[in-house]
Design an enzyme around this catalytic site. Structure first.
Site, PDB file in Angstrom:
ATOM      1  N   GLY A  13       0.817  -1.105  -0.033  1.00 43.97           N
ATOM      2  CA  GLY A  13      -0.028  -0.032  -0.043  1.00 43.97           C
ATOM      3  C   GLY A  13       0.858   1.197  -0.009  1.00 43.97           C
ATOM      4  CB  CYS A  14       3.780   2.289   2.123  1.00 40.79           C
ATOM      5  SG  CYS A  14       2.964   2.225   3.702  1.00 40.79           S
TER       6      CYS A  14
END
Length: 126
Positions: A13-14
């Site tokens: 996600g990051c």
């Protein structure tokens, strides 16, 4: 200024979130005269590696003690188990004009930030 907080470097996600901001950084700088800063809790070495891997052209800051996260009031996510994913947009006076909180849709943060920056633009004369 767009300040985004993410849970951790080099996670799926990051990585999506950082790539999304990287893809738009030049247009954000040109169109809105703004910049982007990413923040998460890992150390400087992790940040350097992450930035190099993705070719990031904006600052990412280490917040190992979560002091910046606490100062911004970033809430925990996933029932308090994970650091939150929150994006703040600040005006030229440092006043927060927008807060976007969405842990699961990392890519959506760029559009939320651009929408907030657009709202801060002076009205165009017709």
């Amino acid at each position: 200024l767009v300040v985004y907080f993410s849970p951790a470097d080099s996670t799926p996600g990051c990585t999506v979130q950082a790539k999304a901001f990287q893809e738009e950084i030049q247009s954000i700088r040109k169109q809105y005269k703004a910049d982007v800063v990413g923040i998460s809790g890992q150390g400087a070495e992790s940040k350097q590696k992450f930035a190099a891997e993705l070719g990031l052209d904006f600052s990412i800051l280490a917040d190992e003690g979560d002091e910046i996260r606490k100062a911004f009031g970033v809430p925990k996510a996933a029932f308090g188990f994970l650091p939150g994913r929150v994006t703040y947009v600040l005006d030229k006076n440092g006043v927060c004009t927008s807060v976007y909180d969405n842990l699961t849709d990392a890519a959506s943060h760029i559009e939320a930030a651009k929408d907030a920056l657009e709202e801060m633009q002076p009205a165009k004369k017709e």
